[in-house]
Design an enzyme around this catalytic site. Structure first.
Site, PDB file in Angstrom:
ATOM      1  N   SER A   1       0.829  -1.214   0.000  1.00 41.15           N
ATOM      2  CA  SER A   1       0.000   0.000   0.000  1.00 41.15           C
ATOM      3  C   SER A   1       0.856   1.255   0.000  1.00 41.15           C
ATOM      4  O   SER A   1       1.725   1.414   0.857  1.00 41.15           O
ATOM      5  CB  SER A   1      -0.870   0.072   1.260  1.00 41.15           C
ATOM      6  OG  SER A   1      -1.720  -1.004   1.331  1.00 41.15           O
TER       7      SER A   1
ATOM      8  N   HIS B   1      -7.763   0.184  -6.496  1.00 43.15           N
ATOM      9  CA  HIS B   1      -6.505  -0.480  -6.122  1.00 43.15           C
ATOM     10  C   HIS B   1      -5.710  -0.732  -7.392  1.00 43.15           C
ATOM     11  O   HIS B   1      -6.265  -1.246  -8.366  1.00 43.15           O
ATOM     12  CB  HIS B   1      -6.793  -1.831  -5.465  1.00 43.15           C
ATOM     13  CG  HIS B   1      -6.744  -1.789  -3.975  1.00 43.15           C
ATOM     14  ND1 HIS B   1      -6.287  -2.823  -3.211  1.00 43.15           N
ATOM     15  CD2 HIS B   1      -7.102  -0.820  -3.119  1.00 43.15           C
ATOM     16  CE1 HIS B   1      -6.364  -2.501  -1.927  1.00 43.15           C
ATOM     17  NE2 HIS B   1      -6.865  -1.293  -1.859  1.00 43.15           N
TER      18      HIS B   1
ATOM     19  N   HIS C   1      -5.216  -9.531  -1.171  1.00 47.89           N
ATOM     20  CA  HIS C   1      -5.204  -9.757   0.276  1.00 47.89           C
ATOM     21  C   HIS C   1      -6.263 -10.802   0.650  1.00 47.89           C
ATOM     22  O   HIS C   1      -7.342 -10.848   0.051  1.00 47.89           O
ATOM     23  CB  HIS C   1      -5.538  -8.464   1.037  1.00 47.89           C
ATOM     24  CG  HIS C   1      -4.559  -7.357   0.831  1.00 47.89           C
ATOM     25  ND1 HIS C   1      -4.699  -6.423  -0.162  1.00 47.89           N
ATOM     26  CD2 HIS C   1      -3.422  -7.039   1.502  1.00 47.89           C
ATOM     27  CE1 HIS C   1      -3.680  -5.565  -0.092  1.00 47.89           C
ATOM     28  NE2 HIS C   1      -2.895  -5.916   0.894  1.00 47.89           N
TER      29      HIS C   1
ATOM     30  N   TYR D   1      -8.104 -10.650   3.226  1.00 44.93           N
ATOM     31  CA  TYR D   1      -9.324  -9.984   3.738  1.00 44.93           C
ATOM     32  C   TYR D   1     -10.267  -9.538   2.624  1.00 44.93           C
ATOM     33  O   TYR D   1     -11.426  -9.219   2.876  1.00 44.93           O
ATOM     34  CB  TYR D   1      -8.976  -8.797   4.656  1.00 44.93           C
ATOM     35  CG  TYR D   1      -8.219  -7.654   4.008  1.00 44.93           C
ATOM     36  CD1 TYR D   1      -8.843  -6.786   3.112  1.00 44.93           C
ATOM     37  CD2 TYR D   1      -6.885  -7.437   4.302  1.00 44.93           C
ATOM     38  CE1 TYR D   1      -8.147  -5.742   2.522  1.00 44.93           C
ATOM     39  CE2 TYR D   1      -6.184  -6.397   3.728  1.00 44.93           C
ATOM     40  CZ  TYR D   1      -6.817  -5.548   2.836  1.00 44.93           C
ATOM     41  OH  TYR D   1      -6.123  -4.534   2.249  1.00 44.93           O
ATOM     42  N   GLU D   2      -9.779  -9.530   1.392  1.00 37.14           N
ATOM     43  CA  GLU D   2     -10.666  -9.166   0.277  1.00 37.14           C
ATOM     44  C   GLU D   2     -11.581 -10.338  -0.106  1.00 37.14           C
ATOM     45  O   GLU D   2     -12.484 -10.166  -0.919  1.00 37.14           O
ATOM     46  CB  GLU D   2      -9.838  -8.744  -0.939  1.00 37.14           C
ATOM     47  CG  GLU D   2      -9.093  -7.421  -0.726  1.00 37.14           C
ATOM     48  CD  GLU D   2      -8.169  -7.092  -1.886  1.00 37.14           C
ATOM     49  OE1 GLU D   2      -8.661  -6.573  -2.901  1.00 37.14           O
ATOM     50  OE2 GLU D   2      -6.959  -7.369  -1.778  1.00 37.14           O
TER      51      GLU D   2
ATOM     52  N   ALA E   1       3.047  -2.044   4.087  1.00 33.24           N
ATOM     53  CA  ALA E   1       2.884  -1.025   5.120  1.00 33.24           C
ATOM     54  C   ALA E   1       2.435  -1.769   6.372  1.00 33.24           C
ATOM     55  O   ALA E   1       1.600  -2.672   6.287  1.00 33.24           O
ATOM     56  CB  ALA E   1       1.823  -0.028   4.697  1.00 33.24           C
TER      57      ALA E   1
ATOM     58  N   MET F   1      -1.318  -7.084   7.310  1.00 34.34           N
ATOM     59  CA  MET F   1      -2.365  -7.996   6.816  1.00 34.34           C
ATOM     60  C   MET F   1      -1.978  -8.675   5.502  1.00 34.34           C
ATOM     61  O   MET F   1      -2.847  -9.044   4.709  1.00 34.34           O
ATOM     62  CB  MET F   1      -3.671  -7.199   6.606  1.00 34.34           C
ATOM     63  CG  MET F   1      -4.114  -6.408   7.823  1.00 34.34           C
ATOM     64  SD  MET F   1      -5.491  -5.333   7.439  1.00 34.34           S
ATOM     65  CE  MET F   1      -5.537  -4.294   8.918  1.00 34.34           C
ATOM     66  N   SER F   2      -0.689  -8.823   5.283  1.00 32.71           N
ATOM     67  CA  SER F   2      -0.259  -9.409   3.995  1.00 32.71           C
ATOM     68  C   SER F   2       1.025 -10.205   4.216  1.00 32.71           C
ATOM     69  O   SER F   2       1.317 -10.642   5.322  1.00 32.71           O
ATOM     70  CB  SER F   2      -0.021  -8.288   2.974  1.00 32.71           C
ATOM     71  OG  SER F   2       1.088  -7.493   3.359  1.00 32.71           O
TER      72      SER F   2
ATOM     73  N   ASN G   1       2.382   3.513  11.028  1.00 32.43           N
ATOM     74  CA  ASN G   1       1.785   4.121  12.222  1.00 32.43           C
ATOM     75  C   ASN G   1       2.297   3.381  13.448  1.00 32.43           C
ATOM     76  O   ASN G   1       2.881   2.315  13.333  1.00 32.43           O
ATOM     77  CB  ASN G   1       0.240   4.035  12.167  1.00 32.43           C
ATOM     78  CG  ASN G   1      -0.229   2.620  11.887  1.00 32.43           C
ATOM     79  OD1 ASN G   1       0.102   1.693  12.606  1.00 32.43           O
ATOM     80  ND2 ASN G   1      -0.974   2.445  10.813  1.00 32.43           N
TER      81      ASN G   1
ATOM     82  N   HIS H   1      -6.637   4.265   7.299  1.00 29.26           N
ATOM     83  CA  HIS H   1      -5.928   3.885   6.080  1.00 29.26           C
ATOM     84  C   HIS H   1      -5.353   5.133   5.404  1.00 29.26           C
ATOM     85  O   HIS H   1      -4.280   5.074   4.782  1.00 29.26           O
ATOM     86  CB  HIS H   1      -6.856   3.122   5.134  1.00 29.26           C
ATOM     87  CG  HIS H   1      -6.149   2.575   3.927  1.00 29.26           C
ATOM     88  ND1 HIS H   1      -5.132   1.644   4.025  1.00 29.26           N
ATOM     89  CD2 HIS H   1      -6.280   2.840   2.617  1.00 29.26           C
ATOM     90  CE1 HIS H   1      -4.678   1.364   2.819  1.00 29.26           C
ATOM     91  NE2 HIS H   1      -5.356   2.078   1.936  1.00 29.26           N
TER      92      HIS H   1
HETATM   93  N1  ADE Z   1      -1.134  -1.832   8.018  1.00 22.55           N
HETATM   94  C1  ADE Z   1      -0.711  -0.583   8.246  1.00 22.55           C
HETATM   95  N2  ADE Z   1      -0.819  -0.275   9.557  1.00 22.55           N
HETATM   96  C2  ADE Z   1      -1.322  -1.361  10.171  1.00 22.55           C
HETATM   97  C3  ADE Z   1      -1.661  -1.672  11.501  1.00 22.55           C
HETATM   98  N3  ADE Z   1      -1.527  -0.797  12.493  1.00 22.55           N
HETATM   99  N4  ADE Z   1      -2.141  -2.900  11.761  1.00 22.55           N
HETATM  100  C4  ADE Z   1      -2.294  -3.781  10.769  1.00 22.55           C
HETATM  101  N5  ADE Z   1      -2.016  -3.551   9.499  1.00 22.55           N
HETATM  102  C5  ADE Z   1      -1.523  -2.354   9.198  1.00 22.55           C
END
Ligand code: ADE
Length: 275
Positions: free
Chosen positions: A32, A63, A85, A87-88, A115, A213-214, A237, A249
């Site tokens: 991402s 995307h 992903h 989750y998709e 990310a 998540m990947s 983050n 996001h």
């Molecule tokens: N992708 C980017 N930031 C994330 C977070 N805090 N938790 C899970 N996936 C993320």
């Protein structure tokens, strides 16, 4: 996984091979906000995933979902601008199918980027992290099902899932560029909800340094097929509970934009040394 998989890989491979002139040596999966690296590819040939036989059909608007083939710093590459992903709603065989196709095209090394949320309290949004190892907390594995022994072993070794020599190379390049590069353990969860503060405290206790998540399914399949892996996370983050602010996001995209140029310079130089 079945014998059918090898046939599907071959159909996807031959479709792509009919459109490109190069033989890719390195694969890249851009996470991402990190798709800009694909714009650096010279003599680029773009092939939307939707054109390639047996690729999953993307349902998410907006995307990026295209392969870019060409040369990056002189090295022939296959770049995935956008990934699938779990989750998709895709199966893990669908999520990892492009990795198998890149192997069929001849890649020996893959650079997987994402990310991620930073779990280490001292880490800041915008830090880059080399992945040393992962925790598969998706509680599912892309290799479940019959194994095709032509593709890889039934029980692949994962003790050096992220190749030590590639981690060393990443640190060397970062040092030369005056870039501080973290190293740590990536925790893969399914998402799509972000974690709760209690979950983040648990992940820290379990030895996690960053969460996303990947990546984990693709890295398992890369190891299954004998592809060397380098993983790089952009810490987008501080994960939930470390600060008092909600995660979004938009923030992930904002931070990845901020460190784009450092990320691009780092990966370009690493790839130039992977000939
Ligand atoms: N992708 C980017 N930031 C994330 C977070 N805090 N938790 C899970 N996936 C993320």
């Amino acid at each position: 996984m079945s014998i059918e998989l090898a046939k599907q890989m071959e159909e996807a491979r031959s479709y792509i091979a009919s459109k490109i002139q190069i033989a890719p040596k390195v694969g890249l999966i851009l996470g991402s906000g990190l798709g800009v690296l694909a714009d650096e590819v010279e003599d680029a040939v773009e092939i939307p995933y939707s054109e390639i036989p047996h690729f999953p059909v993307s349902t998410v608007e907006g995307h990026a979902s295209t392969f870019v083939f060409g040369k990056l710093s002189g090295t022939p590459v296959a770049v995935m601008k956008g990934r699938f992903h779990y989750y998709e709603g895709y199966t893990l065989s669908q999520v990892t199918f492009p990795v198998r196709v890149m192997k069929a095209l001849g890649i020996e090394t893959i650079v997987v980027t994402n990310a991620a949320g930073g779990i280490v309290p001292e880490w800041e949004a915008g830090d880059l992290m080399v992945i040393r190892d992962h925790l598969n907390l998706m509680f599912r594995n892309p290799l479940i099902g019959p194994n095709d022994d032509r593709l890889g072993p039934r029980f692949p070794d994962m003790s050096n899932a992220y190749a030590p020599e590639l981690r060393t190379l990443a640190h060397e390049v970062a040092r030369e560029q005056g870039l501080e590069l973290r190293e740590g353990v990536y925790v893969g969860l399914t998402g799509p909800s972000y974690e709760t503060p209690a979950e983040i405290r648990m992940l820290r206790l379990l030895g996690g340094d960053a969460v996303g998540m990947s990546t984990v399914p693709e890295v398992i399949v890369a190891n299954h097929m004998g592809i060397r892996v380098l993983g790089i996370s952009c810490i987008a983050n501080k994960a939930a509970g470390i600060l008092d602010t909600p995660l979004s996001h938009d923030e992930v995209i904002e931070i990845t934009k901020r460190i784009r140029s450092q990320f691009v310079a780092l990966v370009r130089e690493i790839v130039s040394r992977l000939k």
